[in-house]
Structures are given as structure tokens and as C-alpha cells.
Design an enzyme around this catalytic site. Structure first.
Site, PDB file in Angstrom:
ATOM      1  N   THR A 166      26.305  63.173  30.860  1.00 53.62           N
ATOM      2  CA  THR A 166      26.995  62.299  31.887  1.00 53.62           C
ATOM      3  C   THR A 166      26.847  60.783  31.523  1.00 53.62           C
ATOM      4  OG1 THR A 166      26.692  63.777  34.118  1.00 53.62           O
ATOM      5  CG2 THR A 166      26.908  61.494  34.394  1.00 53.62           C
ATOM      6  N   LYS A 193      24.508  71.303  26.622  1.00 55.16           N
ATOM      7  CA  LYS A 193      23.541  72.136  27.405  1.00 55.16           C
ATOM      8  C   LYS A 193      23.036  71.254  28.601  1.00 55.16           C
ATOM      9  CE  LYS A 193      19.230  74.968  26.750  1.00 55.16           C
ATOM     10  NZ  LYS A 193      18.582  74.258  27.784  1.00 55.16           N
ATOM     11  N   GLY A 194      22.713  71.768  29.958  1.00 54.96           N
ATOM     12  CA  GLY A 194      22.192  71.003  30.874  1.00 54.96           C
ATOM     13  C   GLY A 194      21.182  70.047  30.419  1.00 54.96           C
ATOM     14  N   GLY A 195      20.976  68.805  30.934  1.00 55.80           N
ATOM     15  CA  GLY A 195      19.931  67.929  30.844  1.00 55.80           C
ATOM     16  C   GLY A 195      19.631  67.218  29.507  1.00 55.80           C
ATOM     17  N   VAL A 196      20.944  67.383  28.678  1.00 56.92           N
ATOM     18  CA  VAL A 196      20.735  66.419  27.345  1.00 56.92           C
ATOM     19  C   VAL A 196      21.426  65.217  27.346  1.00 56.92           C
ATOM     20  CG1 VAL A 196      20.815  68.656  26.171  1.00 56.92           C
ATOM     21  CG2 VAL A 196      22.965  67.696  26.661  1.00 56.92           C
ATOM     22  N   GLY A 197      22.106  64.822  28.620  1.00 54.48           N
ATOM     23  CA  GLY A 197      22.575  63.168  28.621  1.00 54.48           C
ATOM     24  C   GLY A 197      24.097  63.315  28.311  1.00 54.48           C
ATOM     25  N   GLU A 205      16.306  69.602  19.352  1.00 52.62           N
ATOM     26  CA  GLU A 205      15.531  70.781  19.822  1.00 52.62           C
ATOM     27  C   GLU A 205      16.369  72.130  19.827  1.00 52.62           C
ATOM     28  OE1 GLU A 205      14.040  70.625  23.811  1.00 52.62           O
ATOM     29  OE2 GLU A 205      13.083  68.706  23.449  1.00 52.62           O
ATOM     30  N   CYS A 246       4.123  61.248  19.868  1.00 53.42           N
ATOM     31  CA  CYS A 246       5.408  60.621  19.459  1.00 53.42           C
ATOM     32  C   CYS A 246       5.840  60.926  18.030  1.00 53.42           C
ATOM     33  CB  CYS A 246       5.257  59.456  19.536  1.00 53.42           C
ATOM     34  SG  CYS A 246       5.067  58.555  21.132  1.00 53.42           S
ATOM     35  N   ASP A 270      31.468  68.976  36.759  1.00 47.41           N
ATOM     36  CA  ASP A 270      30.097  69.494  36.902  1.00 47.41           C
ATOM     37  C   ASP A 270      29.838  69.699  38.280  1.00 47.41           C
ATOM     38  OD1 ASP A 270      27.701  70.233  36.947  1.00 47.41           O
ATOM     39  OD2 ASP A 270      26.718  68.901  35.365  1.00 47.41           O
TER      40      ASP A 270
END
Length: 341
Positions: A40, A34-38, A245, A286, A63
Site C-alpha cells: 500500500t 505478499k502481505g505485510g511487505v509495504g 527474506e 542490525c 485488497d
């Protein structure tokens, strides 16, 4: 990667990507999620580790939001270039908005490239851009070029977000079937088309239909070869990247099911951005987040007990530049040991 030893039983698989480094037959590695999970950061780090054990590694971003240049702090384009500080790691970013004709012609001599010089001129470009998801078409054209050149020992793909990736991996099968159908139709109607084209002065470039069909058949064979390689677990694997998540886990589950249906091997999951607050930490947010992450980590363990699940910590700084990427990459093969909880 992280406290795997603490959370999993003794019979679990190594919580690292070391198995990919040890698999000397591996040629294609896809990194996606998914986008934004690291993705790259993970793909760059994996490429760095592979460069330590392989003769030559190529990192390709498929991408459209190209982040390789940002990650390494070095400008990359549609031509492969060495990453600063490495003599066997190159990177490139495929531009889906560029001319597909330019991309197909970058192999140099057209005779060596089954996709170049089909004699269809602008029609080939129009056809390519009419395909839903032109970025997949562009990416796949680059794959074909790499298959023919065999100039890199292993190729790592930093893929687009999940949907694009799955379409890209399905692309060779779809294209192979389409070309097979085209070949069948041309054998039925070829003589008639040849006579019509002859009456109209023939095709551009002086080629006849038989020459074009023979090039298309050659293209189909190359695509068939790629398809076979993608479905060979000795040659190809897919590394899933997620965060702990619900939505990311759901996307990962869907992706693994689809990869399985395409017969593409996947046995590694990298879980990024994990919090490990110490037991004396006063950060209630946290602790609450860690509790939620633990719940989803347990689900990942239950669902994917036959996977290498790598746990990567949330870092206080962005992972950008060679030094930080190398540090991050070390945690892919040497499990992160968190402070005691």
C-alpha cells in the site's frame, strides 16, 4: 531504493521506477506481493509520482483489508474521490462485501455499461457471489467500468495479497471463455428457450432472450478488450513488492512466473524494509539482519538482472499522511544512498 550503484554493475538497469513515469502509454499499473511487505505504501507513493507527470491518476484498492484510508489519513469508499492536496489524484476502495449490483450500476446510465441491465436481476447477483473469490469479481467489474469511461489517464491498483491478485488477473480470461461457451450454447438452444420463456410470460423487465444474449456478447467484447490491454506491455505492467527474506522472495518468484504465463509485463521490483547500519554501529542484530538481507538481495540481482530493482530503507516512523508518502515516493525515483557500511 538504495545502494544499487554500490551493489550492481554498471550494466544494470536503473534502480528506480522512473521508467514507469517515462512510459506515457501506460494505463494500468498493478502493485502486489505478499502481505505485510509495504504494497500500500508503495502503490500510494507510485500514484503520487505518476500524478506529477500525468493528467489524471486513479488509485484503487482491491485488497479487502483496505489501507488507503489509513495511508492518506482520509476516508475513501467505493466512489472515487480526490486525495487531499491533489487536483489530479483520486482514490477508491472497492468493498467486496457490498452488493455487486450496486457496483455494476454506479456507471449511471445502464445503456453505457455492458454489465448493467442484463435483465437477470437477482440471478446475476447470485451468479456473481457464487464465483470463488467474489472480491476478484467486484474488482474486475470496476475495471470494466473504467475501461468504458476512460476518465482517468492511468489507474494504479493496490492489490490484495498474491493469491487474490493472480486470480484477479486470470479472471478476464476465465470470464471471456465462459461467456464464449455460453454464447455457443445459446445459439444452439436459444430458439427452444425463447419458446419456453414465451409460454411462461417471458423474462423480467419484458426483455427477450436475444436482447440478453446480445448484451452478453457486448460484455464479452469488452472483457476481450480488457484482456488485450492487460497483455499489452505498452499499456499494463505489474510492480512486485517484497522484502529481503526467503518467503517473500519465494512468493515473488512464483508471482513473476505466473504473470509471465498470463503474458502480463513485469520488470520492476521494490524491495522494502532494508537495513543499512553504519560501519561503526554497535547494533549486532542490525548487522546480522543486514547480512541476511544482503544474501537475498544478491539472489534477487542474479534472478532478475533485467529488472529495475528498487531498494527502499527501513524507516524509523510509519509512512502515513501526505508529507511522509511524498518523501517516501521520492526515493522510488531518486535512489536512496545509505551511510557507508
Amino acid at each position: 531504493m538504495s545502494s544499487t550503484a554500490m551493489v550492481s554493475g554498471d550494466d544494470s538497469l536503473e534502480p528506480t521506477l522512473q521508467s514507469l513515469l517515462d512510459q506515457k502509454t501506460l494505463r494500468w499499473v498493478f502493485v502486489g506481493g505478499k502481505g505485510g511487505v509495504g504494497k500500500t505504501t508503495t502503490s500510494c507513493s507510485l500514484a503520487i509520482q505518476l500524478a506529477k507527470v500525468r493528467k489524471s491518476v486513479l488509485l484503487i484498492s482491491t485488497d479487502p483489508a483496505h489501507n488507503l484510508s489509513d495511508a492518506f489519513g482520509q476516508k475513501f469508499g467505493k466512489e472515487a474521490r480526490l486525495v487531499d492536496g491533489f487536483d489530479n489524484l483520486s482514490a477508491m476502495e472497492i468493498d467486496p462485501n457490498g452488493s455487486i449490483q450496486d457496483l455494476l450500476a454506479t456507471g449511471g446510465d445502464q445503456a453505457d455499461d455492458p454489465m448493467a441491465g442484463l435483465g437477470l436481476g437477482g440471478m446475476m447477483q447470485d451468479l456473481a457471489f457464487s464465483i470463488p473469490g467474489v472480491d476478484e469479481a467486484m474488482s474486475f467489474a470496476e475495471v470494466l467500468k473504467q475501461v468504458k469511461s476512460l476518465s482517468y489517464e492511468v489507474i494504479v491498483f493496490d492489490t490484495a495479497p498474491t493469491g487474490h491478485t493472480l486470480r484477479f488477473l486470470q479472471f478476464p480470461t476465465v470470464l471471456e471463455k465462459a461467456l464464449a461457451k455460453l454464447s455457443q450454447l445459446s445459439s444452439q438452444f436459444g430458439p427452444m428457450l425463447n419458446s419456453i420463456l414465451g409460454a411462461r410470460g417471458g423474462l423480467p423487465g419484458g426483455q427477450n432472450l436475444d436482447e440478453i444474449l446480445s448484451k452478453m456478447e457486448s460484455l464479452r467484447e469488452t472483457i476481450g478488450e480488457v484482456n488485450a490491454q492487460f497483455k499489452d506491455a505498452d499499456l499494463t505492467t505489474f510492480v512486485c513488492v517484497c522484502i529481503a527474506e526467503f518467503l517473500s522472495l519465494y512468493e515473488t518468484e512464483r508471482m513473476i512466473q505466473e504473470l509471465t504465463s498470463y503474458q502480463i509485463d513485469t520488470h520492476c521490483i521494490v524491495v522494502n524494509q532494508l537495513l543499512f547500519p553504519g560501519k561503526d554501529s554497535s547494533c549486532e542484530q542490525c548487522k546480522a539482519r543486514r547480512k541476511m538481507q544482503k544474501k537475498y538481495l544478491n539472489e534477487i540481482e542474479d534472478l532478475y538482472e533485467d529488472f529495475n530493482v528498487v531498494r527502499m530503507p527501513m524507516l524509523v516512523e510509519e509512512v502515513r499522511g501526505k508529507e511522509k508518502l511524498e518523501k517516501f515516493s521520492n526515493m522510488l525515483v531518486n535512489p536512496y544512498v545509505p551511510p557507508e557500511e
